[in-house]
Motif scaffolding. Structure first.
Motif, short mmCIF file in Angstrom:
data_model
loop_
_atom_site.label_atom_id
_atom_site.label_comp_id
_atom_site.label_asym_id
_atom_site.label_seq_id
_atom_site.Cartn_x
_atom_site.Cartn_y
_atom_site.Cartn_z
N GLN A 9 43.28 2.84 27.55
CA GLN A 9 42.25 2.48 28.40
C GLN A 9 42.10 4.20 29.43
O GLN A 9 41.05 4.80 29.56
CB GLN A 9 42.15 1.85 30.09
N VAL A 10 43.22 4.46 29.34
CA VAL A 10 43.08 6.22 30.08
C VAL A 10 42.37 7.30 29.89
O VAL A 10 41.85 7.87 30.03
CB VAL A 10 44.69 6.26 31.10
N LEU A 11 42.85 6.80 27.73
CA LEU A 11 42.22 8.19 26.88
C LEU A 11 40.61 7.94 27.11
O LEU A 11 39.94 8.44 27.25
CB LEU A 11 42.94 7.78 25.92
N ARG A 12 40.41 6.28 27.30
CA ARG A 12 38.83 5.72 26.83
C ARG A 12 38.16 6.68 28.36
O ARG A 12 37.39 7.39 27.90
CB ARG A 12 38.61 4.56 27.07
N ALA A 13 38.43 6.28 29.42
CA ALA A 13 37.97 6.70 30.55
C ALA A 13 37.96 8.69 30.24
O ALA A 13 36.52 9.04 30.73
CB ALA A 13 39.53 6.80 31.61
N ILE A 14 39.30 8.94 30.44
CA ILE A 14 38.81 10.75 29.86
C ILE A 14 37.99 11.34 28.59
O ILE A 14 37.34 12.06 29.26
CB ILE A 14 40.66 11.43 29.69
N VAL A 15 37.98 10.36 27.84
CA VAL A 15 36.72 11.15 26.56
C VAL A 15 35.84 10.57 27.53
O VAL A 15 34.59 11.40 27.37
CB VAL A 15 36.67 10.22 25.86
N GLN A 16 35.05 9.84 28.16
CA GLN A 16 33.62 9.29 28.81
C GLN A 16 33.68 10.19 29.69
O GLN A 16 32.82 10.45 29.81
CB GLN A 16 34.16 7.58 29.35
N ASP A 17 34.47 10.49 30.99
CA ASP A 17 34.10 11.71 31.81
C ASP A 17 34.26 13.13 31.07
O ASP A 17 32.91 13.55 31.59
CB ASP A 17 35.22 12.10 32.78
N TYR A 18 34.48 13.17 30.32
CA TYR A 18 35.18 14.79 29.61
C TYR A 18 33.25 14.97 28.78
O TYR A 18 32.12 15.94 28.93
CB TYR A 18 35.57 15.00 28.45
N VAL A 19 32.96 13.83 28.35
CA VAL A 19 31.72 14.25 28.05
C VAL A 19 30.75 14.71 28.42
O VAL A 19 29.88 15.13 28.55
CB VAL A 19 31.53 12.72 26.40
N SER A 20 30.04 13.76 29.93
CA SER A 20 29.65 13.56 30.39
C SER A 20 29.62 14.26 31.19
O SER A 20 28.58 14.86 32.08
CB SER A 20 29.82 12.33 30.95
N THR A 21 30.49 15.21 31.88
CA THR A 21 30.73 16.34 33.01
C THR A 21 30.69 16.81 32.13
O THR A 21 30.67 18.16 32.45
CB THR A 21 31.87 15.96 33.92
N ASN A 22 31.37 17.13 30.74
CA ASN A 22 32.31 18.78 30.36
C ASN A 22 32.84 19.48 31.41
O ASN A 22 33.64 20.66 31.31
CB ASN A 22 30.88 20.01 30.12
N ASP A 23 33.72 18.69 32.00
CA ASP A 23 34.55 18.79 33.15
C ASP A 23 36.16 18.73 32.50
O ASP A 23 36.18 17.59 32.42
CB ASP A 23 34.23 19.19 34.71
N PRO A 24 37.35 19.37 32.71
CA PRO A 24 38.54 18.74 32.14
C PRO A 24 38.63 17.47 33.46
O PRO A 24 38.88 17.85 34.33
CB PRO A 24 39.25 19.82 32.03
N VAL A 25 39.45 16.88 33.09
CA VAL A 25 39.98 15.63 34.38
C VAL A 25 40.99 15.23 34.14
O VAL A 25 42.15 15.69 33.70
CB VAL A 25 39.62 14.44 32.32
N GLY A 26 41.24 15.42 36.05
CA GLY A 26 42.55 14.93 36.62
C GLY A 26 42.97 13.88 36.95
O GLY A 26 42.25 12.99 36.33
N SER A 27 44.14 13.28 36.96
CA SER A 27 44.23 12.38 37.52
C SER A 27 44.10 11.16 38.33
O SER A 27 43.22 10.40 38.49
CB SER A 27 45.59 11.32 37.60
N LYS A 28 43.52 12.21 39.36
CA LYS A 28 42.78 11.91 41.04
C LYS A 28 41.39 11.42 40.89
O LYS A 28 41.85 10.13 40.25
CB LYS A 28 43.00 12.48 41.91
N ALA A 29 40.49 12.02 39.62
CA ALA A 29 39.52 11.84 39.53
C ALA A 29 39.24 10.46 38.80
O ALA A 29 38.74 9.89 39.18
CB ALA A 29 38.56 12.75 38.60
N LEU A 30 39.76 10.41 37.93
CA LEU A 30 39.99 9.16 37.21
C LEU A 30 40.80 8.04 37.93
O LEU A 30 39.62 7.00 37.92
CB LEU A 30 41.53 9.54 36.24
N ALA A 31 41.48 8.05 38.58
CA ALA A 31 41.89 6.80 39.75
C ALA A 31 40.85 6.62 40.36
O ALA A 31 40.07 5.53 40.69
CB ALA A 31 42.64 7.49 40.72
N GLU A 32 39.78 8.21 41.46
CA GLU A 32 38.54 7.56 42.00
C GLU A 32 37.43 7.11 41.37
O GLU A 32 36.96 5.85 42.01
CB GLU A 32 38.17 8.74 42.51
N ARG A 33 37.57 7.45 40.04
CA ARG A 33 36.23 7.33 39.51
C ARG A 33 36.32 5.38 38.36
O ARG A 33 35.46 4.96 37.83
CB ARG A 33 35.57 8.21 38.69
N HIS A 34 37.39 5.45 38.04
CA HIS A 34 37.73 4.44 37.01
C HIS A 34 38.85 3.53 37.49
O HIS A 34 39.42 3.66 38.22
CB HIS A 34 38.35 4.27 35.58
#
Length: 340
Positions: A9-34
């Motif tokens: 699930q964490v990997l899925r969230a990283i892929v989705q965020d990175y595909v949509s933003t083109n910004d490397p994804v941090g744990s804080k952003a993941l916790a906030e967005r998912h």
């Protein structure tokens, strides 16, 4: 198992965020967005394990992580479902392709449509003659000693050859020759048809024997030599939008598209079961495509693939959406060719 499922699930969230933003994804952003249901500390631990296992990596300049080829591969392999196209998108495919007048137009429209739907480079392989069957052989008398031989395949390909005949022909003989050729070849797979020509020369009725002998070499050449395998390519300009995804240079990829051989090989290797194939980065086994992914599927009539179609773009792409678009367009092209 719960750990593995959560990490996925964490990997899925990283892929989705990175595909949509083109910004490397941090744990804080993941916790906030998912809504992952665990603390940021747990997410950090999961990310550390994913990095250790080679699914994500840290670009030098950033605190965030990005998926690796291996990470995208796991993401694609574990897609629970390819998201279906909306009714509006399906209607658009139908409307756009239904106006086509012939095979060239169908394929030209297909690449424009795929490029619009996916924002990637779209590629379609011309139906390969070796997978085609003879629909009809037309024989037209041009002069007393010259014929035009026209092969029409069930995939909409048309091959024409002019034949010089050493004998003057009567009109009735030309009609008999047409009937003889169609009874011998109509419906035959091109892969098998060439082998029938010698028998035809031996068994032709006496009044046609000289004519059949005269057209035999051209027949073999028309039936056996597949017309040059070609690709139709559209939407190359879409690469400019994603140039940053190819850190070295876009040049090798553009050259590979132009030379066609590499891409043709990938697009034509279709799964006969109709599955959408995804090749990510270095899986493409060609240095020009190491930063790229190829999403492809066979199109055709019934259970027979006549060629491949798909898209080429950066590994950072919307896999579920692109896989759905490629599959839907291939199905529709197959229906069109079955009706033609």
């Amino acid at each position: 198992m719960a750990h593995d499922e959560r990490r996925l699930q964490v990997l899925r969230a990283i892929v989705q965020d990175y595909v949509s933003t083109n910004d490397p994804v941090g744990s804080k952003a993941l916790a906030e967005r998912h809504d992952l249901g665990v603390s940021p500390a747990t997410i950090r631990n999961d990310m550390a394990v994913l990095e250790e296992q080679g699914y994500i990596t840290q670009p030098h300049t950033s605190a965030g992580r990005v998926p690796t080829d291996k990470g995208y591969r796991l993401f694609v392999d574990r897609l629970s479902a390819v998201k279906p196209l909306s009714a509006a998108e399906r209607k658009a495919i139908e409307r756009f392709l239904d106006g086509a007048v012939d095979l060239h137009d169908v394929l030209g429209r297909t690449v424009r449509l795929l490029a619009q739907l996916t924002h990637q480079v779209a590629v379609v392989q011309y139906p390969t003659l070796s997978r085609s069957a003879v629909r009809h052989l037309e024989v037209v008398q041009l002069t007393a000693s010259r014929l035009l031989l026209v092969l029409i395949t069930d995939t909409g390909r048309v091959e024409q050859r002019v034949v010089e005949c050493p004998v003057d022909m009567a009109q009735d003989d030309v009609a008999d020759l047409r009937a003889l050729l169609n009874s011998a070849f109509a419906g035959a797979r091109l892969a098998d048809a060439g082998g029938r020509v010698p028998d035809l020369v031996d068994t032709a009725p006496p009044h046609l024997r000289a004519l059949v002998a005269a057209v035999s070499a051209t027949l073999v050449e028309t039936l056996v030599e597949p017309g040059e395998d070609r690709l139709v390519i559209g939407g190359t300009a879409n690469l400019a939008r994603t140039a940053l995804d190819f850190p070295g240079s876009l040049r090798p990829l553009l050259e590979a598209l132009e030379e066609q051989v590499v891409v043709l090989k990938l697009i034509s290797e279709v799964d006969t079961g109709g599955a959408v194939l995804v090749r990510i980065g270095e899986e493409n086994a060609h240095e020009a495509l190491t930063g790229a992914s190829v999403v492809s599927v066979g199109y055709g009539t019934g259970d027979r693939a006549l060629g491949g179609l798909g898209i080429v773009g950066p590994t950072r792409m919307d896999y579920p959406g692109n896989m759905a678009a490629v599959r839907a367009v291939a199905r529709y092209v197959g229906q069109l060719l079955a009706e033609s």
